[in-house]
Design a protein around this motif. Structure first.
Motif, short mmCIF file in Angstrom:
data_model
loop_
_atom_site.label_atom_id
_atom_site.label_comp_id
_atom_site.label_asym_id
_atom_site.label_seq_id
_atom_site.Cartn_x
_atom_site.Cartn_y
_atom_site.Cartn_z
N ALA A 124 8.89 8.63 -2.73
CA ALA A 124 9.31 8.15 -1.41
C ALA A 124 9.47 6.63 -1.41
O ALA A 124 10.40 6.09 -0.81
CB ALA A 124 8.30 8.58 -0.35
N ALA A 125 8.58 5.93 -2.09
CA ALA A 125 8.69 4.47 -2.19
C ALA A 125 9.94 4.06 -2.96
O ALA A 125 10.63 3.11 -2.59
CB ALA A 125 7.44 3.89 -2.85
N VAL A 126 10.25 4.79 -4.03
CA VAL A 126 11.46 4.51 -4.81
C VAL A 126 12.70 4.77 -3.95
O VAL A 126 13.64 3.96 -3.94
CB VAL A 126 11.48 5.36 -6.10
CG1 VAL A 126 12.84 5.30 -6.77
CG2 VAL A 126 10.39 4.90 -7.06
N GLU A 127 12.70 5.88 -3.24
CA GLU A 127 13.84 6.20 -2.37
C GLU A 127 14.03 5.12 -1.30
O GLU A 127 15.16 4.74 -0.99
CB GLU A 127 13.66 7.56 -1.73
CG GLU A 127 13.79 8.70 -2.71
CD GLU A 127 13.48 10.05 -2.08
OE1 GLU A 127 13.30 10.14 -0.85
OE2 GLU A 127 13.44 11.05 -2.84
N ALA A 128 12.94 4.63 -0.75
CA ALA A 128 13.04 3.57 0.27
C ALA A 128 13.68 2.31 -0.32
O ALA A 128 14.51 1.66 0.33
CB ALA A 128 11.65 3.25 0.83
N ARG A 129 13.33 1.97 -1.54
CA ARG A 129 13.94 0.81 -2.19
C ARG A 129 15.42 1.04 -2.46
O ARG A 129 16.24 0.14 -2.31
CB ARG A 129 13.20 0.46 -3.46
CG ARG A 129 11.96 -0.32 -3.07
CD ARG A 129 11.05 -0.61 -4.19
NE ARG A 129 9.82 -1.20 -3.74
CZ ARG A 129 8.92 -0.63 -2.95
NH1 ARG A 129 9.14 0.55 -2.45
NH2 ARG A 129 7.81 -1.24 -2.63
N ALA A 130 15.76 2.25 -2.86
CA ALA A 130 17.17 2.58 -3.12
C ALA A 130 17.97 2.49 -1.82
O ALA A 130 19.07 1.93 -1.80
CB ALA A 130 17.29 3.97 -3.74
N ARG A 131 17.42 3.03 -0.73
CA ARG A 131 18.10 2.93 0.57
C ARG A 131 18.28 1.47 0.98
O ARG A 131 19.35 1.06 1.42
CB ARG A 131 17.29 3.64 1.66
CG ARG A 131 17.54 5.09 1.77
CD ARG A 131 16.83 5.68 3.00
NE ARG A 131 16.64 7.09 2.80
CZ ARG A 131 15.56 7.64 2.26
NH1 ARG A 131 14.53 6.89 1.89
NH2 ARG A 131 15.49 8.94 2.10
N GLY A 158 -4.40 11.86 -1.72
CA GLY A 158 -5.70 11.72 -2.36
C GLY A 158 -6.51 10.52 -1.92
O GLY A 158 -7.69 10.43 -2.20
N THR A 159 -5.92 9.58 -1.23
CA THR A 159 -6.62 8.37 -0.81
C THR A 159 -5.83 7.75 0.33
O THR A 159 -4.63 7.93 0.42
CB THR A 159 -6.76 7.37 -1.98
OG1 THR A 159 -7.50 6.23 -1.55
CG2 THR A 159 -5.44 6.92 -2.52
N PRO A 160 -6.46 7.02 1.24
CA PRO A 160 -5.72 6.44 2.35
C PRO A 160 -4.64 5.46 1.91
O PRO A 160 -3.61 5.35 2.53
CB PRO A 160 -6.79 5.73 3.18
CG PRO A 160 -8.08 6.00 2.54
CD PRO A 160 -7.87 6.76 1.27
N SER A 161 -4.89 4.73 0.85
CA SER A 161 -3.86 3.81 0.37
C SER A 161 -4.07 3.54 -1.11
O SER A 161 -5.18 3.60 -1.62
CB SER A 161 -3.90 2.50 1.16
OG SER A 161 -5.11 1.84 0.95
N LEU A 183 0.55 12.15 -5.41
CA LEU A 183 0.86 10.77 -5.79
C LEU A 183 2.32 10.63 -6.20
O LEU A 183 2.98 9.67 -5.83
CB LEU A 183 -0.07 10.31 -6.91
CG LEU A 183 0.11 8.90 -7.43
CD1 LEU A 183 0.07 7.88 -6.30
CD2 LEU A 183 -0.94 8.58 -8.47
N GLY A 184 2.84 11.60 -6.94
CA GLY A 184 4.24 11.56 -7.35
C GLY A 184 5.18 11.58 -6.15
O GLY A 184 6.16 10.83 -6.11
N ARG A 185 4.88 12.42 -5.16
CA ARG A 185 5.70 12.47 -3.94
C ARG A 185 5.70 11.13 -3.22
O ARG A 185 6.72 10.65 -2.76
CB ARG A 185 5.19 13.56 -2.99
CG ARG A 185 5.60 14.95 -3.37
CD ARG A 185 5.27 15.96 -2.28
NE ARG A 185 3.91 15.86 -1.76
CZ ARG A 185 2.86 16.50 -2.25
NH1 ARG A 185 3.00 17.30 -3.28
NH2 ARG A 185 1.68 16.37 -1.71
N ALA A 186 4.53 10.52 -3.13
CA ALA A 186 4.43 9.23 -2.44
C ALA A 186 5.18 8.15 -3.21
O ALA A 186 5.87 7.31 -2.60
CB ALA A 186 2.95 8.84 -2.27
N GLN A 219 0.83 -1.19 0.00
CA GLN A 219 0.00 0.00 0.00
C GLN A 219 0.87 1.24 0.00
O GLN A 219 1.85 1.33 0.73
CB GLN A 219 -0.94 0.01 1.21
CG GLN A 219 -1.94 -1.14 1.22
CD GLN A 219 -2.82 -1.16 -0.02
OE1 GLN A 219 -3.40 -0.16 -0.40
NE2 GLN A 219 -2.93 -2.31 -0.65
N LEU A 220 0.51 2.20 -0.82
CA LEU A 220 1.22 3.46 -0.94
C LEU A 220 0.29 4.53 -0.40
O LEU A 220 -0.81 4.71 -0.91
CB LEU A 220 1.55 3.72 -2.41
CG LEU A 220 2.25 5.00 -2.79
CD1 LEU A 220 3.66 5.01 -2.19
CD2 LEU A 220 2.33 5.13 -4.29
#
Length: 169
Positions: free
Chosen positions: A112-119, A11-14, A106-109, A6-7
């Motif tokens: 953030a998910a991409v950055e988490a995977r990179a980390r 705009g939406t909870p997930s 949505l782009g920011r979220a 879930q992201l």
């Protein structure tokens, strides 16, 4: 990442986030084409926009599954956003949001998910060749100017870009 995650976004909870599948490629290409035509029209002419799209279209069928991390987000069963990370190069290769959903977080979220995977993969930073219209978005996300070629070339057309990077420490 396997399966769905879930992201969270404004705009939406997930929002379901998952790795792209080969069968997603035609939908991803339509999303990319629409996003380029919509968001880039004030910074690039039609020939430049077409060259950028063709750069993705010529490789995406292969790139969608490997060697890159390719993520899609869905909203109401429809593709809403797409991002691609080259972990080996610590590079954001793409991030596109459906034109009808742009400006809602949505782009920011997804970033953030991409950055988490990179980390998680041990990348000390993430960098990319950002379209000129997206520079303010990436600056707000903590990216800064970086060295890189002043222009990308696609289909024989020069396309100005801004090389940017963000430390992930």
């Amino acid at each position: 990442m396997r399966g769905r995650q879930q992201l969270s976004w404004a705009g939406t909870p997930s929002l379901p986030l998952r790795e792209a599948r080969f069968e997603d490629v035609p939908l991803v290409l339509r999303l990319i084409e629409g996003a380029i035509d919509h968001a880039c029209r004030d910074h690039y002419d039609s020939e430049q926009r077409r060259a950028v799209f063709l750069g993705y279209a010529t490789n995406l069928f292969v790139d969608a599954l490997r060697p890159f991390v390719t993520l899609v987000a869905e909203l109401d069963g429809r593709l809403a956003a797409f991002a691609q990370l080259d972990v080996a190069a610590a590079a954001l290769r793409a991030l596109f949001v459906d034109p009808a959903l742009q400006g809602r977080g949505l782009g920011r979220a997804l970033l953030a998910a991409v950055e988490a995977r990179a980390r998680a993969a041990g990348c000390p930073r993430i960098r990319g060749a950002m379209s000129l219209n997206a520079v303010p978005f990436y600056e707000r996300a903590g990216f800064r100017s970086a060295d890189g070629p002043a222009r990308l070339y696609g289909a024989g057309v020069r396309v100005p870009v801004a090389w940017m990077e963000k430390p992930l420490g």
